[in-house]
Design an enzyme around this catalytic site. Structure first.
Site, PDB file in Angstrom:
ATOM      1  N   ASN A   9       5.522 -51.653 -11.359  1.00  0.00           N
ATOM      2  CA  ASN A   9       5.609 -53.225 -11.751  1.00  0.00           C
ATOM      3  C   ASN A   9       4.733 -54.067 -10.439  1.00  0.00           C
ATOM      4  OD1 ASN A   9       6.073 -55.717 -12.304  1.00  0.00           O
ATOM      5  ND2 ASN A   9       8.080 -55.574 -11.568  1.00  0.00           N
ATOM      6  N   TRP A  10       3.601 -54.471 -10.522  1.00  0.00           N
ATOM      7  CA  TRP A  10       2.845 -55.211  -9.565  1.00  0.00           C
ATOM      8  C   TRP A  10       3.390 -56.320  -9.128  1.00  0.00           C
ATOM      9  CZ3 TRP A  10      -3.081 -53.517 -10.350  1.00  0.00           C
ATOM     10  CH2 TRP A  10      -3.266 -52.070 -10.130  1.00  0.00           C
ATOM     11  N   LYS A  11       4.084 -56.936  -9.856  1.00  0.00           N
ATOM     12  CA  LYS A  11       4.680 -58.265  -9.643  1.00  0.00           C
ATOM     13  C   LYS A  11       3.395 -59.200  -9.165  1.00  0.00           C
ATOM     14  CE  LYS A  11       8.949 -56.000  -7.754  1.00  0.00           C
ATOM     15  NZ  LYS A  11      10.168 -56.240  -7.417  1.00  0.00           N
ATOM     16  N   HIS A  92      12.856 -58.993 -16.881  1.00  0.00           N
ATOM     17  CA  HIS A  92      13.001 -58.657 -15.412  1.00  0.00           C
ATOM     18  C   HIS A  92      14.057 -59.381 -14.729  1.00  0.00           C
ATOM     19  CE1 HIS A  92      11.875 -57.329 -11.191  1.00  0.00           C
ATOM     20  NE2 HIS A  92      11.575 -56.214 -11.653  1.00  0.00           N
ATOM     21  N   GLU A  94      13.892 -60.603 -11.882  1.00  0.00           N
ATOM     22  CA  GLU A  94      13.292 -61.746 -10.954  1.00  0.00           C
ATOM     23  C   GLU A  94      12.980 -62.735 -11.882  1.00  0.00           C
ATOM     24  OE1 GLU A  94      10.198 -59.431  -9.100  1.00  0.00           O
ATOM     25  OE2 GLU A  94      11.613 -58.396  -8.070  1.00  0.00           O
ATOM     26  N   GLU A 164      17.820 -51.587 -14.306  1.00  0.00           N
ATOM     27  CA  GLU A 164      17.366 -51.837 -12.914  1.00  0.00           C
ATOM     28  C   GLU A 164      18.919 -52.567 -12.319  1.00  0.00           C
ATOM     29  OE1 GLU A 164      12.887 -51.759 -12.245  1.00  0.00           O
ATOM     30  OE2 GLU A 164      13.612 -53.669 -12.857  1.00  0.00           O
ATOM     31  N   GLY A 170      13.747 -53.549  -4.750  1.00  0.00           N
ATOM     32  CA  GLY A 170      13.107 -54.104  -3.160  1.00  0.00           C
ATOM     33  C   GLY A 170      13.881 -54.130  -1.981  1.00  0.00           C
ATOM     34  N   SER A 210      14.085 -49.193  -5.885  1.00  0.00           N
ATOM     35  CA  SER A 210      13.593 -48.405  -4.926  1.00  0.00           C
ATOM     36  C   SER A 210      13.174 -47.003  -5.176  1.00  0.00           C
ATOM     37  CB  SER A 210      14.664 -48.773  -3.746  1.00  0.00           C
ATOM     38  OG  SER A 210      14.782 -50.186  -3.421  1.00  0.00           O
ATOM     39  N   GLY A 231       8.265 -50.844  -8.396  1.00  0.00           N
ATOM     40  CA  GLY A 231       7.774 -52.127  -7.698  1.00  0.00           C
ATOM     41  C   GLY A 231       6.848 -51.516  -6.640  1.00  0.00           C
ATOM     42  N   GLY A 232       7.522 -51.572  -5.241  1.00  0.00           N
ATOM     43  CA  GLY A 232       6.836 -51.274  -4.023  1.00  0.00           C
ATOM     44  C   GLY A 232       6.075 -50.224  -3.901  1.00  0.00           C
TER      45      GLY A 232
HETATM   46  C1  PEP Z   1      11.015 -53.646 -10.036  1.00  0.00           C
HETATM   47  O1  PEP Z   1      10.158 -54.407  -9.569  1.00  0.00           O
HETATM   48  O2  PEP Z   1      11.282 -53.604 -11.246  1.00  0.00           O
HETATM   49  C2  PEP Z   1      11.412 -52.569  -8.859  1.00  0.00           C
HETATM   50  C3  PEP Z   1      12.239 -51.598  -9.433  1.00  0.00           C
HETATM   51  O3  PEP Z   1      11.130 -52.781  -7.562  1.00  0.00           O
HETATM   52  P1  PEP Z   1      11.090 -51.722  -6.361  1.00  0.00           P
HETATM   53  O4  PEP Z   1      10.644 -50.490  -7.078  1.00  0.00           O
HETATM   54  O5  PEP Z   1      10.331 -52.568  -5.529  1.00  0.00           O
HETATM   55  O6  PEP Z   1      12.756 -51.746  -6.081  1.00  0.00           O
END
Ligand code: PEP
Length: 245
Positions: A9-11, A92, A94, A164, A170, A210, A231-232
Site C-alpha cells: 500500500n503506497w499511500k 483502510h 486512514e 490491520e 506505521g 508493520s 505500507g512502509g
Molecule cells: C498499511 O498501510 O496498510 C500498513 C499496514 O502500513 P505499515 O506496513 O507501514 O504499517
C-alpha cells in the site's frame, strides 16, 4: 488451498518517475512467485503503473460507490476498470479515521466493486484503545458483518480481507504472529457464521501492520493468515522483493 497475496500500500507516496523506476526494478523479478503480489498506487499513477506491470497486480487505494455524478475529487469503479484495475482497497483505517469512511460507505463500495466484477481488499481492525479494552473481537466482527451486508455467497468468496490493527500501522509495532493469527481466526469464523464453512475456507485474510521482510515468514506461516498488506516496507524495491520472495 488458498494462494497467499501480498499487496504493497503506497499511500500518498511516489511520483510518476518513482513509480516507473520501482516497477522496472521489481516487476520482472516477480514472475513465477509462489504468491500473488501487487501494489496499491495513488490514483494519478494507476494508468502508468499498469503499463509497466506485467506480473504485479496494480490496485487502487479507494473508489466511490456511485457510477457517476457530482462528486468532486472522487473516482468511480468504471474509471478504474477502464484502466484495467482489478483490485481496490476499501475501508483502510486512514480513510476511516481521516476521511470519514464509515462501515456504511465501505459496504456500498464493496457492493459496487463486486457488481462490477472487481476484487475488494477490505480492511478492518481495532484502535489501540479498543485493543487495550479487549474489544478487538467485537470490533472486527461488527466491521465484517456491516461490510458484507447484502453480499451474496459466491461474491463473498472473492473478497480479500485485510486485518490491520490500527496500533500496528506505521508504528513499527507488529502484532505478534499469535495475536494476528487469533484475530484472523475470529474473522474467518465470523465469515462461516454469516455464510458457511466453504466460504470461510475459501476467503483470503491478509495481516497488515508493520510487516517487514524479517517478520513476514512467521506471520504467513499461521494457518489463518493468507498474505499481507504492507505500507512502509513496500516502498523500496529490495524490501518489496524481500517480502514477496
Ligand atoms: C498499511 O498501510 O496498510 C500498513 C499496514 O502500513 P505499515 O506496513 O507501514 O504499517
Amino acid at each position: 488451498m488458498r494462494k497467499p497475496i501480498i499487496i504493497g500500500n503506497w499511500k500518498m507516496f511516489k511520483t510518476s518517475d518513482e513509480t516507473v523506476s520501482f516497477l522496472n526494478a521489481v516487476d520482472g523479478a516477480c514472475q513465477q512467485l509462489e504468491v500473488e503480489a501487487g501494489v496499491a498506487v495513488p490514483f494519478v499513477n494507476l494508468g502508468l503503473a499498469k503499463q509497466h506491470a506485467k506480473n504485479l497486480i496494480i490496485a487502487a487505494q479507494n473508489c466511490h460507490f456511485e457510477d457517476q455524478g457530482a462528486f468532486t475529487g472522487e473516482i468511480s469503479v468504471d474509471m478504474l476498470q477502464d484502466l484495467g484495475i482489478t483490485h481496490v482497497v476499501i475501508g483502510h483505517s486512514e480513510r476511516r479515521e481521516m476521511f470519514n469512511e464509515t462501515d456504511e460507505t465501505v459496504n456500498k463500495k464493496m457492493l459496487k466493486l463486486l457488481a462490477k466484477g472487481l476484487t475488494p481488499i477490505l480492511c478492518c481492525g481495532e484502535s489501540l484503545g479498543q485493543y487495550e479494552n479487549n474489544e478487538t473481537a467485537m470490533v472486527v466482527k461488527t466491521q465484517i458483518q456491516k461490510a458484507f451486508k447484502g453480499v451474496n455467497l459466491e461474491d463473498a468468496k472473492t473478497v480479500i480481507i485485510a486485518y490491520e490493527p490500527i496500533w500496528a500501522i506505521g508504528t513499527g509495532k507488529t502484532a505478534t504472529a499469535q495475536i494476528a493469527q487469533d484475530v484472523c481466526a475470529i474473522i474467518r469464523q465470523e465469515i462461516a457464521n454469516i455464510y458457511d464453512e466453504v466460504v470461510a475456507n475459501t476467503i483470503r485474510i491478509q495481516y497488515g501492520g508493520s510487516v517487514k521482510p524479517e517478520n513476514i515468514k512467521e506471520l504467513l506461516a499461521q494457518p489463518d493468515i493468507d498474505g499481507a498488506l504492507v505500507g512502509g516496507a513496500s516502498l523500496d524495491p529490495t524490501s518489496f522483493l524481500g517480502l514477496v520472495k
